[in-house]
Motif scaffolding. Structure first.
Motif: not given
Length: 236
Positions: A27-30, A33, A36, A220-224
Motif C-alpha cells: 500500500s503506497p504510503g502506509y 503515513h 507522520r 497525502p497521496g491517494w488517501q487524501t
C-alpha cells in the motif's frame, strides 16, 4: 457480508497475521503515513520519560512508527488479536516496548494501567463496537495534559472520496485478500470504512468525549480525503 466485530474480527486478524505485513507493504504510503501521524503527537525530547499507549498495534507497524519519533518513551502496545501480537513480538524491539493482548475498552482487565502521557491509535476506532465507550476508556487512562493521535480511515464526506475508496477496495485490496484466503477481513475493511464516521463526525465524537484542541489533519497521496490524523489533548 456484515461488518465483523470483537471475537469474529480478532479471529479474522489471527488468520491474516502471517500475510498482513506483506499486504500492507504493497500500500503506497502506509508506513510513511503512520510515521507522520506519530510525529503529530508532538512529544518533546523523543518522548524521554513518557508513557505511551499504542492501541490496536497489530503486527507492530504503529509501534515502529512511534519509535521513530518517541524512541525514548516507554511504549505499551495493545491488540486483541493473538496472531497479530505474536507476529509483532517476534520482531526486534527496544527493552522499553512491551506487547499486551487486550481490548481497548477494557484495558485494566489486561493489566494495562495509566496514566499515560500519550496515546496513539491506528486503524482502531472503526473496529470497536462502541467508539464512545472506547474513547471514554482511553481518556480515563490518560494523564492531565496528555496527547492523543488517532490515525484512521474516516472519509471526508465528499462523494468522490467514497467512490475512490470503493474502487480501490474492489480492484486492489479485496482481490489481494481473496488470494491470501482472507476475503472476509478485507471485505470488512471496505464496509467498515463506509459505515464509520466521516472525519468531521469523528472529531465531534472526540470533543464530546472530553478531548480539547481537537484537529483533523489530512494525509497525502491517494488517501487524501480517506485517511486522517485526529489530534487532541486531555485538559491539564
Amino acid at each position: 457480508m456484515s461488518i465483523l466485530r470483537e471475537d469474529a474480527l480478532a479471529v479474522a486478524f489471527d488468520h491474516a497475521a502471517a500475510r498482513y505485513d506483506l499486504l500492507v507493504s504493497a500500500s503506497p504510503g502506509y508506513h510513511g503515513h503512520l510515521r507522520r501521524s506519530a510525529r503529530r503527537l508532538g512529544l518533546p525530547d523523543e518522548g524521554r520519560g513518557a508513557r505511551v499507549l499504542d492501541l490496536g498495534c497489530g503486527t507492530g507497524a504503529s509501534t515502529a512508527a512511534l519509535l521513530t519519533t518517541a524512541g525514548r518513551a516507554r511504549i505499551t502496545a495493545v491488540d486483541a488479536s493473538q496472531g497479530m501480537l505474536e507476529r509483532a513480538a517476534a520482531k526486534e524491539w527496544p527493552g522499553a516496548v512491551r506487547f499486551v493482548r487486550g481490548s481497548a475498552d477494557r484495558l485494566a482487565e489486561a493489566g494495562v494501567e495509566g496514566p499515560f502521557d500519550a496515546v496513539f491509535a491506528a486503524y482502531l476506532f472503526r473496529n470497536v463496537p462502541d467508539p464512545d465507550t472506547t474513547l471514554s476508556a482511553v481518556r480515563a487512562a490518560m494523564a492531565p495534559g496528555a496527547r492523543i493521535a488517532v490515525h484512521e480511515y474516516a472519509l471526508s464526506g465528499k462523494p468522490v472520496d467514497r467512490a475512490l475508496w470503493t474502487t480501490v477496495c474492489r480492484t486492489v485490496i479485496m482481490p489481494l485478500g481473496r488470494v491470501g484466503g482472507d476475503a472476509r477481513l478485507y471485505e470488512h475493511l471496505w464496509r467498515s470504512v463506509l459505515g464509520f464516521d466521516t472525519a468531521p463526525e469523528f472529531a465531534a465524537r472526540m470533543r464530546t468525549a472530553g478531548f480539547t484542541d481537537v484537529r483533523v489533519l489530512p494525509l497525502p497521496g491517494w488517501q487524501t480525503g480517506i485517511t486522517h490524523t485526529f489530534v487532541g489533548r486531555v485538559a491539564a
